[in-house]
Design a protein around this motif. Sequence first.
Motif, short mmCIF file in Angstrom:
data_model
loop_
_atom_site.label_atom_id
_atom_site.label_comp_id
_atom_site.label_asym_id
_atom_site.label_seq_id
_atom_site.Cartn_x
_atom_site.Cartn_y
_atom_site.Cartn_z
N ASP A 199 0.83 -1.20 0.00
CA ASP A 199 0.00 0.00 0.00
C ASP A 199 0.87 1.26 0.00
N ILE A 200 1.93 1.22 0.80
CA ILE A 200 2.83 2.38 0.85
C ILE A 200 3.53 2.59 -0.47
N VAL A 201 4.05 1.53 -1.05
CA VAL A 201 4.75 1.63 -2.34
C VAL A 201 3.82 2.16 -3.41
N CYS A 202 2.58 1.67 -3.41
CA CYS A 202 1.60 2.14 -4.40
C CYS A 202 1.34 3.64 -4.25
N LYS A 203 1.16 4.10 -3.01
CA LYS A 203 0.93 5.53 -2.77
C LYS A 203 2.14 6.37 -3.18
N LEU A 204 3.33 5.85 -2.91
CA LEU A 204 4.54 6.58 -3.30
C LEU A 204 4.62 6.71 -4.82
N HIS A 205 4.35 5.63 -5.51
CA HIS A 205 4.38 5.68 -6.97
C HIS A 205 3.32 6.64 -7.51
N ASN A 206 2.15 6.63 -6.89
CA ASN A 206 1.07 7.51 -7.37
C ASN A 206 1.34 8.99 -7.10
N THR A 207 2.22 9.26 -6.14
CA THR A 207 2.56 10.66 -5.86
C THR A 207 3.90 11.06 -6.48
N GLY A 208 4.41 10.21 -7.35
CA GLY A 208 5.59 10.58 -8.13
C GLY A 208 6.92 10.05 -7.66
N TYR A 209 6.92 9.25 -6.57
CA TYR A 209 8.18 8.68 -6.08
C TYR A 209 8.36 7.29 -6.69
N GLN A 210 9.27 7.16 -7.61
CA GLN A 210 9.44 5.92 -8.34
C GLN A 210 10.62 5.08 -7.86
N GLN A 211 11.67 5.71 -7.36
CA GLN A 211 12.86 5.00 -6.92
C GLN A 211 12.88 4.92 -5.40
N ILE A 212 12.81 3.72 -4.88
CA ILE A 212 12.69 3.52 -3.43
C ILE A 212 13.84 2.64 -2.94
N VAL A 213 14.47 3.07 -1.86
CA VAL A 213 15.46 2.23 -1.18
C VAL A 213 15.01 2.08 0.27
N ALA A 214 15.00 0.84 0.75
CA ALA A 214 14.57 0.57 2.12
C ALA A 214 15.79 0.43 3.03
N ALA A 215 15.66 0.95 4.24
CA ALA A 215 16.71 0.84 5.25
C ALA A 215 16.14 0.06 6.43
N LEU A 216 16.56 -1.17 6.58
CA LEU A 216 16.02 -2.05 7.61
C LEU A 216 16.99 -2.11 8.79
N LEU A 217 16.51 -1.73 9.96
CA LEU A 217 17.34 -1.75 11.15
C LEU A 217 17.46 -3.17 11.69
N VAL A 218 18.69 -3.57 11.99
CA VAL A 218 18.95 -4.90 12.53
C VAL A 218 19.83 -4.74 13.77
N ASN A 219 20.10 -5.87 14.44
CA ASN A 219 21.05 -5.85 15.56
C ASN A 219 22.02 -7.01 15.40
N ARG A 220 22.75 -7.30 16.43
CA ARG A 220 23.80 -8.31 16.32
C ARG A 220 23.31 -9.69 16.75
N ALA A 221 22.09 -10.04 16.38
CA ALA A 221 21.53 -11.33 16.77
C ALA A 221 21.61 -12.34 15.63
N GLY A 222 22.49 -12.09 14.68
CA GLY A 222 22.60 -12.98 13.54
C GLY A 222 23.10 -14.36 13.89
N TRP A 223 23.69 -14.50 15.08
CA TRP A 223 24.19 -15.81 15.51
C TRP A 223 23.06 -16.76 15.90
N ILE A 224 21.85 -16.22 16.09
CA ILE A 224 20.72 -17.07 16.48
C ILE A 224 20.22 -17.82 15.24
N ILE A 225 20.50 -19.10 15.18
CA ILE A 225 20.13 -19.89 14.01
C ILE A 225 18.73 -20.47 14.16
N ASP A 226 18.45 -21.06 15.31
CA ASP A 226 17.14 -21.66 15.58
C ASP A 226 16.40 -20.75 16.56
N THR A 227 15.57 -19.86 16.03
CA THR A 227 14.90 -18.86 16.87
C THR A 227 13.92 -19.50 17.85
#
Length: 217
Positions: free
Chosen positions: A96-124
């Motif tokens: 829905d957000i991407v669609c609204k952005l495109h409809n208002t003229g924003y065509q190029q989108i880059v997402a920034a996803l915040l992570v932490n140092r929990a990559g060692w957790i293999i079996d959550t």
Amino acid sequence: MKMERSSGTDWIGLGLRAIKGGGVVVGMVVDEGVPRIVLSTFIPTAASDDRLALEPYRAAYEMQRGPHGGASAQAVAAVAEGHKRQCALATRGLGDIVCKLHNTGYQQIVAALLVNRAGWIIDTLAYSLAWPEHVPIAEGLAVRDALRFACGRHALEVAELDEKSLHELASKQLRLSPHDLDIRLKSLGATAGRPWRKEQKLACLSAWVTLTARQRC
């Protein structure tokens, strides 16, 4: 907040920060070095009456254990179903957000996803069953995975940023002192409207850093 039409900028950054029940989303553009908030919203990953999607690991933790104290088949199935529902809602909300952005003229989108140092957790699931304090961490990882999944479904370019070192990275990338950075974030929050808590600030900063780096390429 009301989404403004594009003023001709090529790229918009979407900062994503997982919290219980969904993801905080802050969209911003940078025109000639000046950041501007375009949207500040929330993507739900659970309906109000859907506990399994809201806290799948808590539900699994409360179930009867399998052999040797491990996860039962019921718990494994519950977590899988919870993840499925989270991913579906995240994909729909981000779409829905991407669609609204495109409809208002924003065509190029880059997402920034915040992570932490929990990559060692293999079996959550095993991690969450080991200790009750692990459950909230597992829930956050599940929401983050749903946001990551949604970005993939919408073919968004994604940068993952470590939340712990974000402010240090931002000071270097944006060439602002920590004090000046805080002032700028407060000023941006005044244009975004409420809520403008820690989660929104982090999402905003991640989008700002990622977009600035992208524009310098």
